[in-house]
Design an enzyme around this catalytic site. Structure first.
Site, PDB file in Angstrom:
ATOM      1  CD1 TRP A   1      -2.532   1.607   2.327  1.00  0.00           C
ATOM      2  CD2 TRP A   1      -2.878   1.456   0.128  1.00  0.00           C
ATOM      3  NE1 TRP A   1      -3.574   2.458   2.001  1.00  0.00           N
ATOM      4  CE2 TRP A   1      -3.810   2.377   0.659  1.00  0.00           C
ATOM      5  CE3 TRP A   1      -2.899   1.196  -1.235  1.00  0.00           C
ATOM      6  CZ2 TRP A   1      -4.744   3.055  -0.120  1.00  0.00           C
ATOM      7  CZ3 TRP A   1      -3.832   1.862  -2.027  1.00  0.00           C
ATOM      8  CH2 TRP A   1      -4.742   2.769  -1.473  1.00  0.00           C
TER       9      TRP A   1
ATOM     10  N   GLY B   1     -10.909   4.055   1.801  1.00  0.00           N
ATOM     11  CA  GLY B   1     -11.864   3.825   0.725  1.00  0.00           C
ATOM     12  C   GLY B   1     -11.608   2.500   0.036  1.00  0.00           C
TER      13      GLY B   1
ATOM     14  CB  SER C   1      -8.076   1.624  -2.586  1.00  0.00           C
ATOM     15  OG  SER C   1      -7.991   1.842  -1.182  1.00  0.00           O
TER      16      SER C   1
ATOM     17  CE  LYS D   1     -11.396  -1.949   4.973  1.00  0.00           C
ATOM     18  NZ  LYS D   1     -10.476  -2.812   4.206  1.00  0.00           N
TER      19      LYS D   1
ATOM     20  CD  GLU E   1      -3.888  -3.159  10.610  1.00  0.00           C
ATOM     21  OE1 GLU E   1      -4.047  -3.470  11.806  1.00  0.00           O
ATOM     22  OE2 GLU E   1      -2.982  -2.405  10.218  1.00  0.00           O
TER      23      GLU E   1
END
Length: 335
Positions: A15, A136, A138, A191, A281
């Protein structure tokens, strides 16, 4: 604040590299910090990060470095290290004495030891520095390849949020500005937990109907906690909430979904954590989310179930039985 011409990216993983490429494509001067000298060497000599982004070669100059001071000396910083290392990294940035612009938190999680949002952690470790949040739907591979992506970039003021968006915008990367830092973080953290639950459903081969139902009820939990904590409803239904939830709960590209898949296949949470591998996570955030819910007097049964699967090695079948046996209730408060 003035124009953002240089961006330091802290974190040489998938990332971090993808966001460094994004900043470079937007015309910014980039300095990418990685802890591992081998990663720096590969990026500098081969224009690749084969450990984290295999098969991707790029033309952009990311100026990789192992010097945190060099990367921190920028108009803005993107902090792209795991949520559970955020406090230590912020403390290290503070010691450089180089931080002069906003620091954008790009990890999606809650601090396990304190139960705090990462923006709160930043307030303690980097007082006086403007916080930002990037979140977001991605995937790093998509962003690195230059595939179309849209995200939320939040800050305390519209001016800072817009400046950050302008600094990162390119034909393949569209950031939307927000001043709801809290809601943007809640969506990203929750999420991940819910993606573990969806992955477990798929891993146990419980069917598309169950997966869809779990995603919808998971969004209800995300909304419930976000609302209780003061998030804006538009944030929760936007890119960093519903958008990211939909992506993460439906693709094995997601580390959290993949972690859940293994739980559904019969592995115990303790086994998966002990084995290491790709970071999930949500495994760290599940119990923290439940404690936050208790603090605000609300229920998060799916998050609670995920926490038990991870902390207590509850099986997917026992977890399903617990959820299905819950007392009946109305779907909305109007019933």
């Amino acid at each position: 604040m003035g124009a953002i011409n240089s961006i330091g990216v802290i974190g040489g993983g998938a990332w971090g590299t993808a966001l460094a490429l994004t900043a470079a494509r937007a015309g910014r001067e980039v300095r990418l910090w990685a802890r591992d000298p081998g990663t720096v060497s590969e990026i500098r000599s081969r224009r690749q990060n084969p450990r984290y982004l295999p098969g991707i070669t790029f033309d952009e100059d990311l100026n990789p470095t192992t010097s945190l001071e060099a990367a921190a000396d920028a108009d803005a910083i993107l902090l792209v290290t795991p949520a559970q290392t955020t406090r230590a990294m912020l403390a290290a940035l503070q010691k450089t004495g180089k931080v002069r612009g906003p620091v954008v938190l790009c990890a999606k999680g809650l601090e396990q030891t304190s139960g705090k949002l990462l923006s709160k952690v930043m307030g303690e470790e980097l007082p006086g520095v403007e916080p930002g949040v990037l979140s977001g739907p991605s995937f790093a591979d998509d962003v690195a390849k230059g595939l179309p992506t849209a995200v939320t970039v939040a800050a305390n003021t519209a001016k800072t949020a817009l400046s950050l968006c302008e600094a990162l915008q390119s034909p393949c990367f569209r950031p939307y500005a927000s001043i709801d830092i809290l809601g943007t973080q809640i969506g990203g953290a929750l999420k991940n937990v819910l993606a573990i639950a969806c992955g477990a459903v798929v891993g146990r081969k419980l069917g598309a109907s169950a997966q869809a139902a779990l995603t919808a009820r998971g969004f209800a939990e995300l909304t419930r906690l976000g609302t209780a904590m003061g998030a804006q409803s538009e944030t929760l239904t936007g890119l960093s909430g519903l958008g990211d939830l939909f992506l993460t709960c439906s693709s094995s590209q997601s580390r959290n979904f993949s972690f859940g898949l293994r739980l559904g296949e019969g592995f115990m949470g303790s086994e998966l954590i002990a084995a290491g591998g790709k970071l999930a996570e949500g495994a760290y955030s599940a119990r923290v989310a439940v404690k936050l819910a208790e603090k605000h007097g609300i229920e998060l049964p799916i998050c609670e179930t995920v926490a038990r699967m991870i902390d207590e090695d509850q099986t997917i079948d026992d977890a399903l039985n617990t959820l299905m046996a819950r007392p009946l209730k109305a779907e909305t408060e109007s019933v």
